[in-house]
Write a protein that holds these residues in place. Structure first.
Motif: not given
Length: 668
Positions: A543-554
């Motif tokens: 299995h391949a598992v993917t998770a994605i966050y969107e982050v805002t740099p300071v």
């Protein structure tokens, strides 16, 4: 040579001489005979006479003579009047519903021009069609209306007193409208079907599908909540469900969209694990397609692919819903075909049993070696849909059968195939999950396959699969059955890691805000991460598992939250790390988890796999009408996915692009 004109004159003279003189008496007799025949043809034995000349022959003879004296035109006029009177008197009685109530159609609205209905269908005919239709209507009105109006007006006058008695007198404007307009309005003159009070009783009931009620993850402020914890998810049902909706010509609802299941539907070529680890872990920071001022943190896990020829024997129990709701081509018949594909992948030492539930649980097939495919297929072919659904009773029988099949070292799995409708049994979801959780501790896992639409209870299917340490998938085509039960069979049935949890701590000196895209139904508390008693998701072989966050740099202009007045304006930067990734898992059969840790560093480069996963994440947010996409559109998602299809061996990514195009068209 003689003159031809002289010959012509001679011919005329000869013809006149040959014509006999008219016989006046014979002519009179023939005329009298013709008049007599004409009168008989018109059903009048004698000429019409004045009423004062009518002989007195008694009541019945007088009536008979009266009808003999009536001309054809008068008879037709009288007949028409009688029919009209009968219609206005008896139609209300014929329209009574089953309870004796009169159900009359509403009085039609008077329309003076045919263009009202023409406007409603101009989208089909176009402007040229409108012109042709108007011209045709005007011509028909000009030809027919002068003849029709006097007759209709006369009938309206005749029916007015009767209409006052029945309450159904039509308005004179409707009775006298032109023929062309009447034809266009004929739909409003059709009464309801007999036996129905109104059209609401004829409507098809809406579907009863149920989906997890989870709002998209909100934006988090790093200084206030720097830690994010969730369980991994390898289910793929959401993608297949929304594909089914789009192919049916409708956009999926927001609750049908689970972005993590969309992203994890596709195979990715992530790096293989090293040093006998069950899976590899990698976190990469890449550009955000829909916002140049933010970044995506792409987390990838790749499970090992053990040699299947050395795997232990497999005990499979097919728990099949044969209730009446499964009686559809894309339900029980497709289920049988799907399991037939799966049987070809089993080894001779594997065993199969079949349990059904429909009103009461039943053992259709005792444990049978997989090598005896003829017996297994014969048992499947005999299944018919009918009865109510007793899901809990079927589960009890299935678990009892699985326990009777198990030997030391064997793998036991129950595959529940249903449209998700549990009408009878344990109604309390918590009690049902407790039952499955206890059985999970014995090593028997439960996976759920959904079939058909209309009453698909996806919420219950998800809950049961998560509690049973299995997977939830939706089968809408035989191709999807091939993918789930053949191509990915090893991942579905042979876990390499249990209770896999992910925790990310973001660095407030570098990241001002973040949000997890998807995994709403897999959220965990911060303290659950180190608690080995808390259940989480499983990773199967390969299995391949993917998770994605969107982050805002300071310091990014994309930051949406204002700084707090009474908190430090800045956080001292102690590291350039964006965050720190922790991962816990258990080896199958073990009770204590192992820990993997890795920093999240900026400056990564996106591979085609990462770009495609980002395109799918954007696609899911478009379907959810996410407020975080700005002006990013389906066109841009399509372009991104098209450029990152890579080696699309089975055409899954090309299919996703087609679904994006379809969603774009349906959203217009």
């Amino acid at each position: 040579m003689s003159d031809p004109f002289d010959d012509f004159e001679d011919l005329k003279t000869a013809l006149r001489a040959a014509t006999p003189t008219p016989d006046v008496t014979r002519k009179a007799e023939n005329i009298a005979l013709a008049e007599n025949n004409f009168a008989r043809r018109q059903e009048s034995a004698e000429q019409a006479r004045f009423t004062s000349d009518r002989p007195k022959k008694g009541l019945f003879r007088g009536v008979f003579s009266m009808f003999k004296a009536i001309s054809t035109r008068q008879a037709l006029t009288a007949s028409t009047a009688l029919v009209a009177i009968g219609l206005f008197v008896y139609l209300p009685a014929l329209q009574k519903g089953p309870e004796g109530l009169v159900n009359l159609p509403p009085e039609p609205i008077a329309v003076t021009e045919a263009t009202t209905e023409v406007d409603s269908i101009v989208g089909v005919l176009g402007s040229d069609g409108r012109a042709r239709m108007q011209a045709s209507g005007e011509a028909e009105e000009a030809n027919v209306a002068p003849l029709e109006a006097p007759v209709m007006a006369e009938l309206a006058d005749m029916a007015a007193p009767l209409g006052q008695l029945s309450g159904a007198a039509p308005s004179p404007s409707v009775m006298a409208r032109p023929a062309a307009t009447a034809k266009l309005e004929q739909r409003s003159l059709i009464p309801p079907l007999q036996g129905y009070a109104d059209d609401s009783q004829m409507r098809v009931e809406p579907d009863t599908e149920a989906y997890p009620d989870a709002e998209p993850n909100p934006l988090k402020i790093t200084t206030e909540e720097p830690v994010s914890t969730f369980s991994i998810d390898v289910d793929t049902a959401s993608y297949a469900i929304l594909r089914s909706s789009l192919n049916a010509g409708r956009l999926p609802t927001a609750d049908q969209v689970r972005i993590e299941e969309m992203v994890n539907y596709f195979p990715y070529d992530y790096a293989a694990p090293l040093d006998n680890a069950p899976f590899s872990t990698r976190a990469t920071v890449i550009a955000t397609p829909w916002n140049p001022e933010t970044r995506l943190v792409h987390i990838a896990l790749q499970g090992e692919k053990p040699a299947l020829d050395t795997r232990p024997p497999l005990n499979l129990v097919f728990l099949i819903d044969t209730s009446g709701s499964m009686d559809a081509p894309n339900k029980l018949p497709l289920l049988k075909q799907s399991f037939q594909l799966m049987l070809a992948q089993l080894r001779p030492e594997d065993k199969v049993a079949i349990v059904t539930y429909a009103g009461s649980a039943g053992q259709v097939l005792d444990p049978t070696p997989a090598s005896d495919r003829a017996t297994i297929m014969a048992a499947l072919d005999k299944l018919d849909a009918g009865g109510s659904t007793a899901g809990q009773a079927g589960l009890q029988q299935a678990y009892a059968t699985a326990e009777s099949m198990s030997d030391d070292g064997d793998i036991s799995r129950i595959i529940l195939a249903t449209d998700g409708d549990f009408n009878v049994g344990i109604y309390d979801p918590d009690e049902l999950k407790d039952f499955i959780a206890k059985k999970r501790e014995t090593g028997t896992y439960l996976s759920v396959l959904g079939f058909g639409r209309g009453n698909l209870d996806d919420a219950t299917m998800q809950a049961l699969a998560q509690t049973g340490n299995g997977q939830a998938a939706y089968i809408d085509t035989l191709s999807e059955a091939q993918k789930t039960l053949v191509d990915q069979l090893s991942g579905a049935l042979f876990p390499i890691a249990n209770d896999v949890k992910i925790q990310v701590e973001f660095n407030p000196a570098q990241i001002a805000e973040y949000r997890l895209i998807g995994y709403e139904t897999r959220a965990l508390k911060r303290e659950d991460f180190n608690n080995d008693r808390i259940d989480a998701g499983e990773i199967g072989a390969g299995h391949a598992v993917t998770a994605i966050y969107e982050v805002t740099p300071v310091g990014s202009p994309a930051q949406l939250s204002d700084p707090l007045r009474y908190q430090p304006a800045e956080v001292t930067a102690t590291s350039e790390e964006y965050g720190f990734l922790r991962l816990r898992y258990k080896r199958p059969g073990e009770d204590t988890s192992a820990l993997i840790e890795t920093p999240i560093l900026p400056g990564g480069e996106a591979t085609p796999d990462m770009q495609f996963a980002s395109a799918i994440a954007g696609f899911g947010q478009l379907l959810q009408n996410s407020p975080y996409l700005g002006g990013w559109s389906y066109t841009q998602a399509i372009d991104l996915a098209n450029g990152a299809k890579g080696d699309d061996a089975f055409g899954y990514r090309a299919q996703a692009v087609q679904l994006m195009r379809l969603a774009d068209s349906l959203s217009q």
